[in-house]
Design an enzyme around this catalytic site. Sequence first.
Site, short mmCIF file in Angstrom:
data_model
loop_
_atom_site.label_atom_id
_atom_site.label_comp_id
_atom_site.label_asym_id
_atom_site.label_seq_id
_atom_site.Cartn_x
_atom_site.Cartn_y
_atom_site.Cartn_z
N ASP A 1 -35.67 7.49 30.64
CA ASP A 1 -35.82 7.21 32.07
C ASP A 1 -35.55 5.72 32.35
O ASP A 1 -35.98 4.84 31.59
CB ASP A 1 -37.27 7.56 32.46
CG ASP A 1 -37.49 7.58 33.95
OD1 ASP A 1 -36.84 8.40 34.63
OD2 ASP A 1 -38.32 6.79 34.44
N GLU B 1 -33.53 7.36 12.08
CA GLU B 1 -34.36 7.69 10.91
C GLU B 1 -34.32 9.20 10.66
O GLU B 1 -34.78 9.69 9.63
CB GLU B 1 -35.82 7.27 11.16
CG GLU B 1 -36.02 5.75 11.24
CD GLU B 1 -37.40 5.38 11.79
OE1 GLU B 1 -38.29 6.26 11.88
OE2 GLU B 1 -37.58 4.19 12.14
#
Length: 529
Positions: A200, A254
Amino acid sequence: MVLAWWQHGVVYQVYPRSFQDSDGDGTGDLPGIISRLDYLVWLGVDAVWLSPVYPSPMTDFGYDVSDYCNVDLLFGTLADLDALIAAAHARDVKIILDYVPNHSSGQHPWFINSRNGRASAKRDWYIWHDGAPGSGPPNNWQSHFGGSGWTWDEGSRQYFYHSFLPTQPELNWRNPQVRAAMFDVLRFWLARGVDGFRVDVMWLMIKDDQFRDNPPNPHCTAGGSSYGRFIPLYTADRPEVQEIVAGMRAVLDEYPDRVLIGELYLPIDRLVAYYGVDGRGAQLPFNFQLVQMPGWDASTIADIITRYEAALPPGGWPNWVLGNHDRPRIASRIGTAQARVAALLLLTLRGTPTLYMGDELGMVDTPIPEAEVQDPAEQREPGRGLGRDPERTPFPWQAGPGAGFTNGTPWLRIGTDAPLSVQRADPASMVNFCRGLLALRRRHPALAGGTIECVAAHGPVLSFRRASHGDTLVVLANTSGAPAAVEVPAGEVLLSTHADRIGKSVTAALTLHPDEAVILQPREVQHGR
Ligand code: NOJ
Ligand code: MG
């Protein structure tokens, strides 16, 4: 080149409140979405982006998060979200969550602690400032929803900053503890199997540390929003934001195969900075050029495509959007007939398309009487064109009361759009047209991953060519409501907005119907010459 899922796939935005209610409370929910996954598979999309489903006081319908690691009871439970992820993955559909890092809810325990007093542990997690000498807010920074962006907190005797509602205090991303906590939020969801995030207001995440006044906007119009009175020089697109985006991306990396999408209302030259240095930023910085363009005509669209393609950094993957829960629907902006042309463009331009739920039905904005207004932006500045309820009305699944959306009273009135059940039975309907487009896109490597060439406007007709290893297609789109004659290579029309044209052969000249777009396969390529 092997494309990642977020490159060849199509993203579908679900506004959870309005998709499918399962418990009769009039608001869509997660079990409802699970029950409609097979529709999305039938339609042919690859990923679902859910607007926020986190616990929230709902003052901005979930964009005011009071717990980043849970689900609001209105939508279901964490177990329901796990079940949605599993059910989607079982169908080879990805799940993208909305991540709202710029601000939390004022009810978040972090903010409750922060406003306890200047010495509280989390004081610096939000943006606090003394008033200007004399009186009043520290500077002229405005809220996007009208009025000053600063609210006075009597208890702790300072102002806090909010780009949106006072119930959406802004987190201080200069604080390393905030970064660490918010990056752990990403890990919480990534570990649960979420395939990516739409971030956002990515471009608003960090503000000037000297709190300088924004300059006045010389182009502001009388009667416009208070936000429009200033150029957001010191509150938007600050250089330091790039480091935060790179940090988010590093967290996603990751885990294998995840995507970072950024909400970015920026001009092309600034937008492309969000791919990051050496591609270490967002993979899909939302390209809203077709949402923000004034009007709708072939030469402006050709210009946008050309400038956007030229501005992409090496390795930067393009993307296109026509609408979302914040903007008037495409069919209302350009008309129902032209919305088919727009859908054809969305699904044939180079890059990842994001389709807003209901646009595949050709849904239009539903006028909301004043007494029924739900959107806080409209409530704060009525009549300024900020209201977003019209594009958020419930999805019409079938005819009759509740439209198959709910057995109860819908949270927002249902529009008069032709429901899905009716459209499915009509081969020429918008939904069947969009489904055909999605299927064609899947079959043609030229569409999913090919080059784009020869982008041009010939009067009202936009044309371009997509090509990949012997698969070549030509797209012609008449952006006007009058017939338009164009020169074309001889070939076959694979798909058109107009059913009578499909499968027809064309030779050198073609007169497109008003509001017609076609996908053409040139003959020389069919024969492998
Ligand atoms: C953008 C969201 O899409 C919009 O709905 C929301 O009101 C603001 N950001 C604030 O979070
Ligand atoms: Mg419900």
